[in-house]
Design an enzyme around this catalytic site. Structure first.
Site, PDB file in Angstrom:
ATOM      1  N   LYS A 139       2.656   2.575 -11.525  1.00 37.58           N
ATOM      2  CA  LYS A 139       1.499   1.766 -11.131  1.00 37.58           C
ATOM      3  C   LYS A 139       1.105   0.789 -12.237  1.00 37.58           C
ATOM      4  O   LYS A 139       0.785  -0.378 -11.971  1.00 37.58           O
ATOM      5  CB  LYS A 139       0.311   2.680 -10.796  1.00 37.58           C
ATOM      6  CG  LYS A 139       0.408   3.377  -9.460  1.00 37.58           C
ATOM      7  CD  LYS A 139       0.338   2.406  -8.298  1.00 37.58           C
ATOM      8  CE  LYS A 139       0.199   3.126  -6.954  1.00 37.58           C
ATOM      9  NZ  LYS A 139       0.197   2.191  -5.808  1.00 37.58           N
ATOM     10  N   TYR A 197       4.021   8.552 -12.130  1.00 42.36           N
ATOM     11  CA  TYR A 197       3.291   7.733 -11.162  1.00 42.36           C
ATOM     12  C   TYR A 197       2.437   6.690 -11.877  1.00 42.36           C
ATOM     13  O   TYR A 197       2.421   5.513 -11.504  1.00 42.36           O
ATOM     14  CB  TYR A 197       2.413   8.646 -10.312  1.00 42.36           C
ATOM     15  CG  TYR A 197       1.500   7.959  -9.338  1.00 42.36           C
ATOM     16  CD1 TYR A 197       1.997   7.398  -8.165  1.00 42.36           C
ATOM     17  CD2 TYR A 197       0.119   7.918  -9.555  1.00 42.36           C
ATOM     18  CE1 TYR A 197       1.145   6.787  -7.246  1.00 42.36           C
ATOM     19  CE2 TYR A 197      -0.735   7.324  -8.649  1.00 42.36           C
ATOM     20  CZ  TYR A 197      -0.217   6.757  -7.490  1.00 42.36           C
ATOM     21  OH  TYR A 197      -1.074   6.154  -6.587  1.00 42.36           O
ATOM     22  N   ASN A 204       0.801  -1.217   0.000  1.00 42.28           N
ATOM     23  CA  ASN A 204       0.000   0.000   0.000  1.00 42.28           C
ATOM     24  C   ASN A 204       0.840   1.275   0.000  1.00 42.28           C
ATOM     25  O   ASN A 204       0.427   2.289  -0.554  1.00 42.28           O
ATOM     26  CB  ASN A 204      -0.921  -0.001   1.234  1.00 42.28           C
ATOM     27  CG  ASN A 204      -1.525   1.357   1.498  1.00 42.28           C
ATOM     28  OD1 ASN A 204      -2.404   1.823   0.769  1.00 42.28           O
ATOM     29  ND2 ASN A 204      -1.042   2.020   2.549  1.00 42.28           N
ATOM     30  N   SER A 261      -3.456  -0.134  -6.349  1.00 39.35           N
ATOM     31  CA  SER A 261      -3.131   0.588  -7.569  1.00 39.35           C
ATOM     32  C   SER A 261      -3.962   1.856  -7.648  1.00 39.35           C
ATOM     33  O   SER A 261      -4.577   2.281  -6.670  1.00 39.35           O
ATOM     34  CB  SER A 261      -3.363  -0.298  -8.793  1.00 39.35           C
ATOM     35  OG  SER A 261      -2.900   0.334  -9.962  1.00 39.35           O
TER      36      SER A 261
END
Length: 288
Positions: free
Chosen positions: A155, A151, A86, A137
């Site tokens: 992901k 980013y 996470n 995600s």
């Protein structure tokens, strides 16, 4: 699994999704190993989780030694049934101006950090023939807004890796779950990390500049309730509530703003087939 008492190791528990999920797991009667980079900064939260029977340990996902936490638990007679990746952050910068250092740091936290923990925990899960890998995600991996390219790439890379991982570990009764999240009331809007390179003049007045101004001004309002979302994650993994009968599912989208993104992804792929389908099927080697 619906009746089993599982031990969850969750990264990034000092706030947001990680803390909400840890609370949901404990409320559901399961065991929690909560982790954060600096537990000393949140003594109240550490005390809360441990007073409810959980455990809190230091873990920096950027460290090459992060997997030692898992080894210590497993070799000490414990077990990790559910790994939840996470911890993370987002650097907001146009792709043109993102520095190599910013890109590497983003990949370290969002891609390599989870990968290290996955590679460490899998031998133990494989030996037991059970386990769940949960990767948090973002809708950015499907279709992010301007300034989120780095980013989104990190992901999306982890998402793609997880799809293959699911196939590889299925024979060992190990499951993966990718949770694709929209905007939620976490601390993320209050911890904006902008790229260090100023916008070039040509970006003035573009949507890219507008997004940065909205971010800095704190004017992007989230849609989702993090506690409701993490309760859903708990139930889907544990096979209770909304997760009953859905233990084999590999993708969990959460947040009302995810619906148009998912439909957009369908349309994006469908449009390509509509336009180029005949070409797609016409470039094979001719049979002799």
């Amino acid at each position: 699994m619906a009746t089993a008492k599982l031990t969850w190791l969750i990264t990034g528990c000092s706030s947001g999704f990680g803390l909400s999920l840890a609370r949901a797991v404990l409320a559901g009667g399961h065991n929690v190993i909560a982790t954060s980079r600096n537990p000393s900064r949140t003594p109240g939260l550490v005390a809360e989780i441990e007073s409810k029977g959980g455990k809190w340990v230091q873990l920096d996902v950027d460290s090459s030694d992060s997997g030692k936490v898992i080894d210590e638990v497993e070799r000490g007679g414990g077990r990790i049934d559910v790994l939840v990746n996470n911890a993370g952050y987002c650097v907001y910068a146009p792709i043109e101006t993102a520095t190599e250092a910013e890109v590497k740091a983003q990949m370290e936290t969002v891609f390599f950090g989870p990968l290290r923990l996955i590679q460490t925990v899998l031998p133990y899960m494989r030996q037991r023939k059970s386990g769940v890998i949960v990767n948090m995600s973002s809708g950015a991996s499907l279709d992010g807004i301007n300034t989120m390219g780095v980013y989104a790439g990190a992901k999306a890379g982890l998402d793609a890796l997880t799809k293959i991982l699911a196939k590889e570990v299925a024979p060992f009764n190990i499951r993966t779950l990718t949770v694709v999240l929209g905007t939620f009331n976490t601390n993320m809007p209050n911890s904006i990390v902008l790229g260090e390179t100023p916008l070039a003049e040509d970006y003035r007045g573009t949507f890219t500049e507008q997004v940065q101004e909205l971010l800095v001004g704190g004017k992007i309002k989230p849609n989702g309730d993090k506690d409701k979302a993490m309760k859903a994650v708990f139930e889907v993994v544990a096979g209770v509530g909304i997760g009953e009968g859905h233990q084999s599912e590999k993708l969990l989208p959460l947040g009302s703003d995810m619906t148009p993104r998912l439909k957009g992804a369908q349309e994006y792929l469908g449009h390509a087939l509509d336009v180029f389908g005949s070409v797609t099927n016409s470039v094979d080697v001719d049979e002799k």
